[in-house]
Design a protein around this motif. Structure first.
Motif, PDB file in Angstrom:
ATOM      1  N   ARG A   1      -5.870   8.340   6.781  1.00  0.00           N
ATOM      2  CA  ARG A   1      -5.013   7.285   6.229  1.00  0.00           C
ATOM      3  C   ARG A   1      -5.768   6.494   5.166  1.00  0.00           C
ATOM      4  O   ARG A   1      -5.200   6.116   4.132  1.00  0.00           O
ATOM      5  CB  ARG A   1      -4.532   6.355   7.344  1.00  0.00           C
ATOM      6  N   ASP A   2      -7.049   6.248   5.413  1.00  0.00           N
ATOM      7  CA  ASP A   2      -7.859   5.517   4.445  1.00  0.00           C
ATOM      8  C   ASP A   2      -7.945   6.260   3.114  1.00  0.00           C
ATOM      9  O   ASP A   2      -7.837   5.650   2.046  1.00  0.00           O
ATOM     10  CB  ASP A   2      -9.269   5.283   4.992  1.00  0.00           C
TER      11      ASP A   2
ATOM     12  N   SER B   1       0.830  -1.196   0.000  1.00  0.00           N
ATOM     13  CA  SER B   1       0.000   0.000   0.000  1.00  0.00           C
ATOM     14  C   SER B   1       0.867   1.251   0.000  1.00  0.00           C
ATOM     15  O   SER B   1       2.044   1.216   0.378  1.00  0.00           O
ATOM     16  CB  SER B   1      -0.914   0.002   1.226  1.00  0.00           C
TER      17      SER B   1
ATOM     18  N   GLU C   1      -4.784   6.000   1.206  1.00  0.00           N
ATOM     19  CA  GLU C   1      -4.694   4.694   0.565  1.00  0.00           C
ATOM     20  C   GLU C   1      -5.530   4.663  -0.721  1.00  0.00           C
ATOM     21  O   GLU C   1      -5.090   4.138  -1.747  1.00  0.00           O
ATOM     22  CB  GLU C   1      -5.186   3.603   1.519  1.00  0.00           C
TER      23      GLU C   1
ATOM     24  N   LEU D   1       0.680   3.848   1.987  1.00  0.00           N
ATOM     25  CA  LEU D   1       1.109   4.188   3.353  1.00  0.00           C
ATOM     26  C   LEU D   1       2.237   3.277   3.832  1.00  0.00           C
ATOM     27  O   LEU D   1       3.199   3.739   4.440  1.00  0.00           O
ATOM     28  CB  LEU D   1      -0.071   4.098   4.320  1.00  0.00           C
TER      29      LEU D   1
END
Length: 225
Positions: A183-184, A19, A187, A21
């Motif tokens: 953060r989502d 990912s 992503e 992140l």
């Protein structure tokens, strides 16, 4: 029939991609440690800062945030960047308020800050995708380590709350939940790009720019060795 080596290689190709992140965290892990242990940031974390050093830090971060926020807003219609443009994260108004409270006039803008601003403008050119790295570095840092620095500054420099607006997010009710949600969306932004490699490298660049500026501020404020 495939031999064992070929089977392993095929299996490796089929695993999910790392990912965005995860890739940024891994790429900047060592730089993150360095950033906390050097420059004016390290002095502030150790409770060895001064009001002048804090004001100088804010003075030099102001154009960095102004540029980042302007570039993000400019790309707010982008499929990749639209979800990370969150006005409640904008720090430049808070920094201006803190500088006014500290009566911080006549403080210099260091060349390292100007270089940092130039890097953000460059990141915002074209698709603007590398801005993801600067949002990741600055805003998640403010929501995490910045909350620790706020407590240290309040104690070590006896700063009133109105001088620490930089670390306050009045429009965010639950910082932990907000960080998870941010953060989502980072992503999701990474998944929307064909090649996030440039963003990962820009995250390393952002940390290096922070470290260089922090060291210059330490010297300008006359702190440390």
């Amino acid at each position: 029939m495939l031999d064992r080596v070929e089977q392993i290689e095929m299996a490796g190709c089929s695993t999910r991609p790392v990912s965005l992140l995860e890739a940024m965290r891994e790429r900047t892990k060592a730089l993150h440690v360095t950033a906390e242990r050097t420059g004016v940031v390290a002095e502030l974390l150790r409770g060895r800062g001064t009001r002048q050093a804090y004001a100088l830090l804010l003075r030099n971060l102001l154009p960095v945030y102004e540029t980042l926020e302007a570039e993000l807003v400019r790309h707010q219609s982008s499929l990749v960047l639209s979800r990370i443009v969150r006005p409640e994260l904008h720090r430049s108004p808070a920094i201006k308020a803190d500088l006014a409270t500290l009566d911080a006039t006549g403080l210099p803008l260091l060349p390292e800050a100007i270089t940092y601003v130039g890097a953000i403008k460059k990141a915002g050119s074209g698709s603007g995708h590398p801005l993801l790295a600067h949002a990741y570095t600055r805003y998640l840092g403010d929501l995490s380590g910045g909350q620790i620095i706020k407590k240290i500054l309040a104690r070590s420099l006896a700063l009133p709350p109105e001088a620490l607006s930089f670390y306050e997010f009045p429009e965010i009710a639950d910082i932990r939940r907000f960080k998870d949600a941010y953060r989502d969306v980072l992503e999701l932004a990474g998944a929307a790009m064909a090649d996030p490699g440039a963003v990962v490298e820009e995250a390393a660049t952002a940390f290096k720019l922070n470290i260089t500026l922090s060291e210059a501020l330490q010297a300008a404020a006359g702190l440390g060795a």
